[in-house]
Design a protein around this motif. Sequence first.
Motif, PDB file in Angstrom:
ATOM      1  N   ALA A   1      -6.794  -5.072  -4.658  1.00 19.07           N
ATOM      2  CA  ALA A   1      -6.987  -5.525  -6.018  1.00 19.07           C
ATOM      3  C   ALA A   1      -8.052  -6.522  -6.058  1.00 19.07           C
ATOM      4  CB  ALA A   1      -5.929  -5.615  -6.824  1.00 19.07           C
TER       5      ALA A   1
ATOM      6  N   LEU B   1      -8.310   1.757  -7.055  1.00 15.77           N
ATOM      7  CA  LEU B   1      -7.214   1.046  -7.374  1.00 15.77           C
ATOM      8  C   LEU B   1      -6.472   2.190  -8.622  1.00 15.77           C
ATOM      9  CD1 LEU B   1      -9.020  -2.379  -8.259  1.00 15.77           C
ATOM     10  CD2 LEU B   1      -7.537  -1.824  -6.105  1.00 15.77           C
ATOM     11  N   ASP B   2      -6.910   3.347  -8.384  1.00 14.45           N
ATOM     12  CA  ASP B   2      -6.459   4.402  -9.430  1.00 14.45           C
ATOM     13  C   ASP B   2      -4.926   4.235  -9.299  1.00 14.45           C
ATOM     14  OD1 ASP B   2      -5.775   6.231 -11.166  1.00 14.45           O
ATOM     15  OD2 ASP B   2      -7.349   7.787 -10.318  1.00 14.45           O
TER      16      ASP B   2
ATOM     17  N   LEU C   1      -1.423  -1.465 -14.393  1.00 16.89           N
ATOM     18  CA  LEU C   1      -2.743  -0.784 -14.348  1.00 16.89           C
ATOM     19  C   LEU C   1      -3.501  -0.734 -13.017  1.00 16.89           C
ATOM     20  CD1 LEU C   1      -4.334  -2.563 -17.444  1.00 16.89           C
ATOM     21  CD2 LEU C   1      -3.538  -0.323 -17.515  1.00 16.89           C
ATOM     22  N   LEU C   2      -2.879  -1.257 -11.914  1.00 16.36           N
ATOM     23  CA  LEU C   2      -3.462  -1.207 -10.782  1.00 16.36           C
ATOM     24  C   LEU C   2      -2.574  -0.226  -9.850  1.00 16.36           C
ATOM     25  CD1 LEU C   2      -4.859  -4.859 -10.543  1.00 16.36           C
ATOM     26  CD2 LEU C   2      -6.216  -2.645 -10.838  1.00 16.36           C
ATOM     27  N   GLY C   3      -2.941   0.431  -9.198  1.00 21.39           N
ATOM     28  CA  GLY C   3      -2.432   1.482  -8.215  1.00 21.39           C
ATOM     29  C   GLY C   3      -1.901   0.254  -6.918  1.00 21.39           C
ATOM     30  N   GLN C   4      -1.039   0.704  -6.265  1.00 28.89           N
ATOM     31  CA  GLN C   4      -0.880   0.217  -4.761  1.00 28.89           C
ATOM     32  C   GLN C   4      -0.193   1.233  -3.811  1.00 28.89           C
ATOM     33  OE1 GLN C   4       3.376  -2.262  -5.202  1.00 28.89           O
ATOM     34  NE2 GLN C   4       1.939  -2.944  -7.103  1.00 28.89           N
TER      35      GLN C   4
ATOM     36  N   LEU D   1       3.280   3.427  -9.688  1.00 26.94           N
ATOM     37  CA  LEU D   1       4.128   2.315  -9.817  1.00 26.94           C
ATOM     38  C   LEU D   1       5.175   2.425 -10.714  1.00 26.94           C
ATOM     39  CD1 LEU D   1       4.612  -0.535  -8.646  1.00 26.94           C
ATOM     40  CD2 LEU D   1       3.139  -1.368 -10.203  1.00 26.94           C
TER      41      LEU D   1
ATOM     42  N   HIS E   1      -2.886   6.154 -11.010  1.00 23.32           N
ATOM     43  CA  HIS E   1      -2.348   7.345 -11.534  1.00 23.32           C
ATOM     44  C   HIS E   1      -2.451   8.574 -10.591  1.00 23.32           C
ATOM     45  CE1 HIS E   1      -3.485   5.498 -15.583  1.00 23.32           C
ATOM     46  NE2 HIS E   1      -2.036   5.707 -15.632  1.00 23.32           N
TER      47      HIS E   1
ATOM     48  N   TYR F   1      -6.140  -0.159  -1.810  1.00 20.88           N
ATOM     49  CA  TYR F   1      -5.751  -0.813  -3.046  1.00 20.88           C
ATOM     50  C   TYR F   1      -5.728  -2.329  -2.881  1.00 20.88           C
ATOM     51  CZ  TYR F   1      -4.252   3.706  -4.643  1.00 20.88           C
ATOM     52  OH  TYR F   1      -4.321   5.132  -5.103  1.00 20.88           O
TER      53      TYR F   1
ATOM     54  N   GLY G   1       3.191  -6.280  -9.241  1.00 20.77           N
ATOM     55  CA  GLY G   1       1.813  -5.849  -9.415  1.00 20.77           C
ATOM     56  C   GLY G   1       1.407  -5.567 -10.887  1.00 20.77           C
ATOM     57  N   SER G   2       0.589  -4.764 -11.139  1.00 24.34           N
ATOM     58  CA  SER G   2       0.024  -4.619 -12.446  1.00 24.34           C
ATOM     59  C   SER G   2       0.412  -3.106 -12.966  1.00 24.34           C
ATOM     60  CB  SER G   2      -1.674  -5.233 -12.544  1.00 24.34           C
ATOM     61  OG  SER G   2      -2.004  -4.427 -13.868  1.00 24.34           O
TER      62      SER G   2
END
Lengths: 194, 589
Positions: free
Chosen positions: A82, A134-135, A58-61, A185, A137, A80, A55-56
């Motif tokens: 992306a 895609l937060d 910066l990107l939520g999952q 993540l 946090h 999620y 994943g990234s």
Amino acid sequence: MSIVRPALTLFALMTVSTGIVYPLFVTICAQTFFKEQAEGSLIYRTVDNKNVIVGSRLLGQTFVDNKYFWSRPSATSPAYNAAASSGSNLGPTNQDYLNTVQKRCVDWRKQPTNAIATEDKIPVDLVTASGSGLDPHISAAAARLQIKRVATTRGLTIEAITTLVTEHTQGRQFGFLGEPRVNVLELNLALDKI
Amino acid sequence: MITSDLFQIIFYLLVLIGLAIPLGNYMAMVYGRSDTDHGQSSVSKFFIAFEKQLYKICGVKDNEEMSWVVYARAMLVFNAIGMLFTYAVQRLQPFFPGNPQNLPAVSADSAFNSAVSFTSNTNWQGYGGETTMSYLTQMLVFTAQNFLSAATGMAVLIALTRAFSRQQVDTIGNFFVDLTRSVIYILLPLSIVLALALVSQGTVQTMGQYCQYTPLDATLTSVTAEPITVYNIARGPAASQVAIKQLGTNGGGFFNVNSSHPLENPTPLTNFLEMLAILLIPAALCQTFGKMVGSARNGMALLAAMVIIFVGCLAVCYIPEHAGNPAFKAFGIELNADNKNCGGNMEGKEVRFGIVNSALWAVATTSASNGSVNSMHDSFTPLAGLVPMLLMQLGEVIFGGVGSGLYGMIVFAVITVFIAGLMVGRTPEYLGKKIEAFEMKMSSLVILFPPMMVLLGTALAVCCKEGAAGVCNPGAHGFSEILYAFSSAGNNNGSAFAGLSANTPFYNYCLGIAMFVGRYALAVPVLALAGSLVAKKKVPTGSGTMTTDNWLFVVLLIGVVLIFGGLTFVPALALGPIVEQLQMIFAGK
């Protein structure tokens, strides 16, 4: 004085310099100096001796397993995603929206593993969808609410998980910008390493 | 947590004004420079030689100035070329390289809408970026138009500025020179610096394809059996576009959700920089204007009026968002903010930005004609959602679009001195130029066209089923969605109550027309105003002259902006956000 010829040639030159040269120049600089960020801050992991992207940063999952911390609700389809960011765009007085939020609250309280006392309040970010869908946090309170579940499922002490959550709670940037937050993540990756 | 929020707001305003003044001085130098100036450094000599070479290739006679008619014609021809080109590239997208996802051609109505949208500095987006536009389209037409539409606005403003600084001539500058200088001395250098700063924090900038990932939670892939293709990350050359979309008050995002997307706006620092970039050039142009007309205080008076309205609007937007949705209390949700809780109305907002940065962004983006978002305005509490709507309806003169905001504000200043003149029975003057019938006619056009587009467009949309079909939320909020869309298009903002399904032929064409009128039916009268003023003699200030650089004038100007710009919309706002706010408050009682 003629207008059309200068307009056409200037348009062509400007389009090439701002539409091709500029983005390519920025790309080259970015790839040279900040390669990891420019590529999307990807996180790699070794699975079966293969290096896969997990994943990234910066990107939520989505997380559904009880042994992980869960992310916020997401309005993308499926959650999620992306490749197609989206917010819910639901208005504050929309009855369907209020019903959805109420159901999320009930779901959080209903699960015995979550072990939320009736007098405990649910952090608002846990029952509302983010702008991007895609937060990456959640708030510190939202992470704390899940400590007991994660600890029980993994058979670890609450103290151990609490320490980990504290370590992964980011303060405001430079002490004053933005809001305190926990990257879900990264926290879950750290959990898997225990 | 109010103190930390307040601190972030004050810090933002201080940095903004602190940077705007030196930048404004620099821009005054850029536009005011003539061939006879001496004493330039070798760096500027290099750029000047480059600029001259550019004119030579293009056949621009840079020392030949234009009358307002020629200036307007050059502006329109240049923009028409841009519009046709933007349309053509979108329609022919599959035949060009730079399309790794093999995206198909854009539909005719959507391409028309986007073509008008990007040339008119609106950047309303009916489409979702990552699912519609190829990398080449994003760069060659959208990134380029971001520069050119912004530079067009700046050029028109500078032409109007010259109308006040010169006297008894009939030329207002050379459009091509003003446009070129805006791009190569101001927009390009600032964009490069900003883009790289953003990348260092995590904004993506790559020509690589969308990449696949394996989610950490293995139950996702095994139990729910989602096809693995779902786990794709959309990427692309975003930072370069984000930088200019913010600096040029364009606002068209690389991704569908604009600057709430973590790959467009990853950290609080990028958020701060992007927010700063929204208002930096519009604020700095006040200083440029003051400097060029020979009275920095007059520029500062305009800036002061802007800042005061800005702060007032921010308060009205922040307070209800901070309080959150009252209906949530019954569900046992924590709405109070502290060090662990975000609190407030978090629907459509990102945790890293929280309430204060979302409200601050919403007010900045709609006071300027930017229209980028870092939170979903559609999910704001009604009163907070009213603020962005009202700021657009005021004509986006509170900072406003690069160039277009300040020329709108100057028109309001002209109207203010006219009204003040009527009260005391004297011929009004602004900066030594007599304001007479022709100037008032042109100024009236400028303040009449946008409300006409907004109100007629909204009326049309609510009356026909194609219009009502696009609404996402029921009741008063649905009306707000339509009103917001036309306020945004008619004033060239580009933000949206994004629940509205506006990517339909009806909305694409209607909003396209509103954007076209909202831009060019204003820029041409402004140039006519400049043409008329530049020919007039500067009258020396006498004892009866109204001073336009003191607090009295600032207060009068604020009054005129609010009354003329705002009053028109009170009935419409009452039907949308105001009634919804009342419904929300009294729902539980």
